[in-house]
Scaffold this motif. Structure first.
Motif, PDB file in Angstrom:
ATOM      1  N   ARG A   1      43.470  38.398  32.308  1.00  0.00           N
ATOM      2  CA  ARG A   1      44.537  38.844  31.427  1.00  0.00           C
ATOM      3  C   ARG A   1      44.671  37.867  30.281  1.00  0.00           C
ATOM      4  O   ARG A   1      44.295  36.705  30.401  1.00  0.00           O
ATOM      5  CB  ARG A   1      45.845  38.990  32.184  1.00  0.00           C
ATOM      6  CG  ARG A   1      46.489  37.681  32.512  1.00  0.00           C
ATOM      7  CD  ARG A   1      47.885  37.905  33.063  1.00  0.00           C
ATOM      8  NE  ARG A   1      48.406  36.582  33.344  1.00  0.00           N
ATOM      9  CZ  ARG A   1      49.242  36.286  34.276  1.00  0.00           C
ATOM     10  NH1 ARG A   1      49.696  37.228  35.053  1.00  0.00           N
ATOM     11  NH2 ARG A   1      49.655  35.065  34.471  1.00  0.00           N
TER      12      ARG A   1
ATOM     13  N   GLU B   1      47.695  41.458  37.095  1.00  0.00           N
ATOM     14  CA  GLU B   1      47.995  40.100  37.547  1.00  0.00           C
ATOM     15  C   GLU B   1      47.151  39.732  38.769  1.00  0.00           C
ATOM     16  O   GLU B   1      46.629  38.627  38.867  1.00  0.00           O
ATOM     17  CB  GLU B   1      49.479  39.981  37.872  1.00  0.00           C
ATOM     18  CG  GLU B   1      49.911  38.554  38.135  1.00  0.00           C
ATOM     19  CD  GLU B   1      51.416  38.424  38.219  1.00  0.00           C
ATOM     20  OE1 GLU B   1      51.856  37.465  38.851  1.00  0.00           O
ATOM     21  OE2 GLU B   1      52.128  39.266  37.648  1.00  0.00           O
TER      22      GLU B   1
ATOM     23  N   ASP C   1      44.413  36.708  39.066  1.00  0.00           N
ATOM     24  CA  ASP C   1      44.437  35.703  40.134  1.00  0.00           C
ATOM     25  C   ASP C   1      43.091  35.628  40.848  1.00  0.00           C
ATOM     26  O   ASP C   1      42.588  34.539  41.135  1.00  0.00           O
ATOM     27  CB  ASP C   1      45.549  36.010  41.138  1.00  0.00           C
ATOM     28  CG  ASP C   1      46.934  35.802  40.547  1.00  0.00           C
ATOM     29  OD1 ASP C   1      47.052  35.099  39.514  1.00  0.00           O
ATOM     30  OD2 ASP C   1      47.905  36.349  41.118  1.00  0.00           O
TER      31      ASP C   1
END
Length: 178
Positions: free
Chosen positions: A123, A162, A166
């Motif tokens: 992102r 998200e 990660d």
């Protein structure tokens, strides 16, 4: 003695300025036809200020925002060199003007991208306003994307994005350890 801002730069000066090896700049010339340094006798490269701005934009997208080379190529094709250079300099006025000009073109209906068409890995590190990664004002006009019988809303997409970030960050850390 420093050069004027309008002076041409050698590949070593540009590489030092961008904190990149020279061979990366040569490689990018093969992948991005928009990068066209002037070549003198013996193949010596001289970069114009516009070339340097474009290189800064490409570097910013690849290294800071996680774009792939294919993603940056697509961004250059759809929005042009000035847009990518404006991203690196943070010139929102120029980016919005280019987006407005591009929005006048007929739009294509939203669709789910094929895995082969990925353009962003992870992102963006910028605020998730959607201003220059969503290429819009970040308003509520973002359509839902239907996948089969279910649909993915904005909140779910944000959570998935998200989680992807990660996972990619974990992969990057593991790759550094190896």
């Amino acid at each position: 003695m420093d050069k004027s801002p309008d002076a041409f730069r050698t590949i070593s000066e540009v590489a030092d300025d961008l904190d990149l090896p020279q061979h990366v700049l040569r490689f990018w010339e093969t992948r991005f036809p928009q990068i066209k340094p002037m070549k003198r006798g013996g193949g010596r490269r001289y970069y114009r200020p516009d070339d340097i701005d474009l290189l800064k934009g490409i570097r910013h997208l690849l290294y800071d925002h996680g774009y792939t080379i294919k993603g940056v190529q697509k961004l250059l094709k759809t929005n042009g060199n000035k847009f990518v250079a404006a991203i690196a300099s943070g010139d929102l006025a120029t980016m919005e003007a280019i987006m407005a000009a591009n929005s006048e073109k007929p739009s294509v209906e939203p669709r789910v991208a094929n895995p082969d068409e990925d353009q962003i890995v992870g992102r963006p590190k910028a605020k998730p306003s959607g201003r220059f990664f969503g290429f819009g004002g970040g308003g509520d006009d973002t359509p839902e994307i239907s996948v089969g019988k279910s649909s993915v809303g904005k909140e779910d997409r944000a959570l998935l994005q998200e989680a992807l970030f990660d996972l990619l960050e974990c992969k990057r850390l593991l790759d550094q350890v190896r």
